[in-house]
Scaffold this active site. Structure first.
Site: not given
Length: 344
Positions: A12, A204, A282
């Site tokens: 990710h 999220e 991320d």
């Protein structure tokens, strides 16, 4: 510390979130766009990067995307990302790109052919120069796609065009609030018919309902974030039973206010429940972390043992969508490393 040299997988990671101040300045200089930036030194860019809130995060992201004007820009950024990943001993990464935002939204002369060519050359150089395998996830900007009917089908079209250069899945990014998964059911079904993996963000900004939507409507093969599944015991049980991997990004979750601090983060609870969690970064340059830092948090915050850290690292290999021969080679390499380095 052996965490730093442990071979890892990153699942990710947003391309624009890998841009270091030095690379930002180089892009701006190459394209005569320095006026778009708040200054011309790495120190100023670093201060600009410092996370304040989601709105500032969005502005920085959008400004960085405006700096891309050619295939060479995508190659430059990909090689820089690969160099940093290799420094952290990442052996394989699936990097998320939002082509619609570069090509159709910004309208700055880019074409999908240019974007694909730049990524392809960057991927080749990553392998040749750093022996790192890169694959791509092309994600739909969900907030724009709710009102812009072209965003989702165009992204799928671009992803299908990119299969030859390593696009392995269709993603769904952006803020989940008021942008649930269900409207994208048909586009993800079509993507899966063509062999792409379903890799949406969920759980999220929105809660367990968003994760249910990703599973039931989008037939998710893996879920970006997914941590708010913890709010529904039955959902946690389903994730564990089906072994649907979660791409967990701890520091990002705190920066974006999903949890007040790491002591409230549900990663340990999800892990104890048998959910297949993976560790990721991320947007590392924008939120001030690295993949190595994320692994260290397992020790310093959650008290994970070396064996547990190795187990979560191995989860990443199992959850990746590399070709079978590449995946088996990477897992064998990791297991060989663990056999040699049995402690941290």
């Amino acid at each position: 510390m052996l965490i730093d040299i442990m071979p890892k997988v990153e699942l990710h990671l947003h391309l624009q979130g890998t841009l270091a101040p030095k690379t930002i300045l180089q892009l701006a200089k190459n394209n005569h766009l320095s006026h778009l930036l708040p200054g011309d030194t790495e120190e100023i860019i670093s201060a600009w990067f410092h996370f304040r809130d989601f709105d500032h995060f969005f502005v920085v992201n959008k400004t960085m995307k405006k700096l891309f004007r050619s295939a060479d820009d995508f190659t430059l950024v990909t090689v820089a990302a690969a160099q940093e990943l290799a420094r952290q001993h990442v052996r394989y990464a699936e990097i998320t790109v939002t082509p619609y935002s570069f090509i159709d939204v910004l309208q700055q002369g880019l074409t999908i052919e240019m974007l694909l060519a730049g990524l392809a050359l960057g991927k080749q150089r990553a392998k040749a120069d750093f022996d790192i395998e890169l694959r791509w996830v092309f994600d739909i900007p969900r907030n724009r796609a709710i009102s812009d009917t072209f965003a989702a089908p165009k992204t799928l079209e671009y992803a299908l065009m990119g299969r030859d250069i390593g696009v392995i899945g269709l993603g769904l990014g952006g803020n989940e609030v008021n942008s649930p998964p269900e409207p994208f059911t048909s586009i993800f079904a079509e993507a899966k018919r063509y062999g792409l993996k379903s890799l949406p963000h969920a759980g999220e900004g929105a809660g367990a309902g968003s994760v249910w939507g990703a599973i039931n409507a989008l037939q998710a093969d893996r879920i970006g974030h997914g941590v708010r599944a913890i709010e529904d015991e039955r959902l946690v049980a389903v994730l564990a039973e089906r072994q649907i991997p979660l791409e967990v990004n701890m520091t990002s979750n705190i920066a974006l206010g999903v949890y007040p601090n790491l002591h409230h983060h549900p990663l340990p609870a999800l892990d104890r429940a048998g959910v297949l969690v993976t560790i990721n970064s991320d947007d590392p340059m924008l939120i001030g972390t690295t993949l190595n830092d994320e692994y260290r948090l397992l020790m310093t915050i959650f008290g994970y043992s070396p064996a547990d850290i190795f187990r979560l690292a191995r989860n990443g290999y199992h959850a990746c969508f590399a070709e079978p021969d590449v995946k088996s080679r990477l897992i064998a390499e990791f297991d060989g490393w663990i056999a040699t380095h049995g402690h941290i």
